[in-house]
Design an enzyme around this catalytic site. Structure first.
Site, short mmCIF file in Angstrom:
data_model
loop_
_atom_site.label_atom_id
_atom_site.label_comp_id
_atom_site.label_asym_id
_atom_site.label_seq_id
_atom_site.Cartn_x
_atom_site.Cartn_y
_atom_site.Cartn_z
NE ARG A 98 23.72 23.31 50.83
CZ ARG A 98 24.79 23.43 51.58
NH1 ARG A 98 25.67 24.39 51.31
NH2 ARG A 98 25.00 22.61 52.59
CE LYS A 155 40.19 36.67 32.93
NZ LYS A 155 41.60 36.21 32.99
CE LYS A 187 42.05 42.54 27.99
NZ LYS A 187 41.53 41.48 28.88
CD GLU A 221 45.73 43.11 27.23
OE1 GLU A 221 44.99 42.64 28.10
OE2 GLU A 221 45.83 42.65 26.08
CG ASP A 242 48.16 40.77 29.50
OD1 ASP A 242 47.71 40.38 30.59
OD2 ASP A 242 48.03 40.14 28.44
#
Length: 303
Positions: A98, A155, A187, A221, A242
């Site tokens: 597994r 992510k 950002k 960004e 963005d």
């Protein structure tokens, strides 16, 4: 990135999680010295990633187990194809099964999804392209690369980033920064914090440039076209557009005019990615490659 040390540590942790006190089923049903052979078989088509990780799951429990791959990472496979043959003690094969499959199925899923995004982008540069990326625009080539690059994001699944980013490369994609330590990426919240101190956009970028080494890459960004001149004035190396519309993305590419790498980001889908690439961006980042992927169906069949 994906070293043998990294593989061993992650596989050992996964095996300890799955059988912390041994495999009670195998220990009560399978003789300790019984040996056997099994095949890793694809239940559907895809792109391989993680064949060494698959082998490591068995070798970690018993180095005498042999795994003979029939495919290399990055190669495509069809449903029903044998991808590897495993020989050794049956208890080991069943206990590690597994964990071996979990890693390989997920990594191959990422590689397969990445390959689909790369193929969608590459199609717009081929002779005879049907214009489905957006006939009103035509196709504009990127300034920095031969073709628009598909890249991943941060992510990723905690603890599995090296495996997932490696799988993106197996699918023909490229990696964005590996961690927060690799590059500056300013950002909206970073810019807002600097603005609260009275530092404007161009000044904010210069403020950062004054503090980092000359090899440190700076990405900024933006979410509006009118921010681009200030970002260029500040000297950013990459400008991320963005959640721009296609019209605004093309205008952004024209405004930047090769003075920085242009990255497009935001809810990127397989249906939309070709049209975004046709605007001339250098890079398209796709979070879905790692946060929304479906594992490929692989199985371990006894020979």
């Amino acid at each position: 990135m994906l070293t043998q040390q990294t593989i061993h540590a992650a596989v050992a942790a996964a095996l300890a999680e799955d059988a912390p006190y041994g495999d009670v089923t195998c220990e009560t049903t399978i003789p300790a010295d019984e040996t056997g052979e099994a095949r890793l078989v694809a239940r559907e088509k895809g792109v391989m990633s993680g064949i060494d990780v698959f082998a490591a799951a068995f070798a970690t429990l018993d180095p005498s187990v042999t795994v003979e791959p029939a495919i290399r990472d990055g190669e495509r496979f069809e449903a029903g194809q044998t991808l590897a043959t495993v020989r050794g003690r049956v208890r080991v094969l069943l206990t590690a099964e597994r964990v071996a499959l979990n890693f390989t199925q997920r990594m191959s899923g990422i590689a397969t999804m990445t390959a689909a995004f790369v193929a969608a982008v590459d199609a717009i540069y081929e002779d005879g392209y049907d214009g489905s990326a957006g006939p009103a625009f035509g196709v504009v080539g990127p300034r920095r690369y031969t073709r628009t690059r598909i890249v991943d994001t941060r992510k990723t699944t905690p603890g599995l980033r090296p495996f997932e980013k490696y799988a993106v490369v197996c699918g023909g994609g490229h990696n964005h920064r590996y961690s927060l330590s690799d590059a500056v990426m300013m950002k909206d919240n970073h810019l807002a914090a600097l603005a609260a101190r009275g530092i404007d956009l161009a000044g904010a970028i210069r403020h950062v440039r004054d503090q980092v080494g000359h090899t440190t890459h700076i990405e900024v960004e933006v979410d509006r076209l009118d921010q681009i001149p200030a970002v260029l004035d500040g000297g950013a190396d990459t400008i991320m557009l963005d959640n721009f519309t296609l019209d605004d993305t093309r205008r952004g590419v024209e405004t930047i005019d090769g003075r920085a790498i242009v990255e497009a980001s935001g809810n990127m889908t397989l249906e939309r990615v070709a049209a975004v690439a046709a605007t001339g961006v250098d890079v398209i980042s796709v979070g879905a490659l790692t946060h929304s992927v479906r594992s490929i169906d692989l199985g371990l069949d006894w020979a």
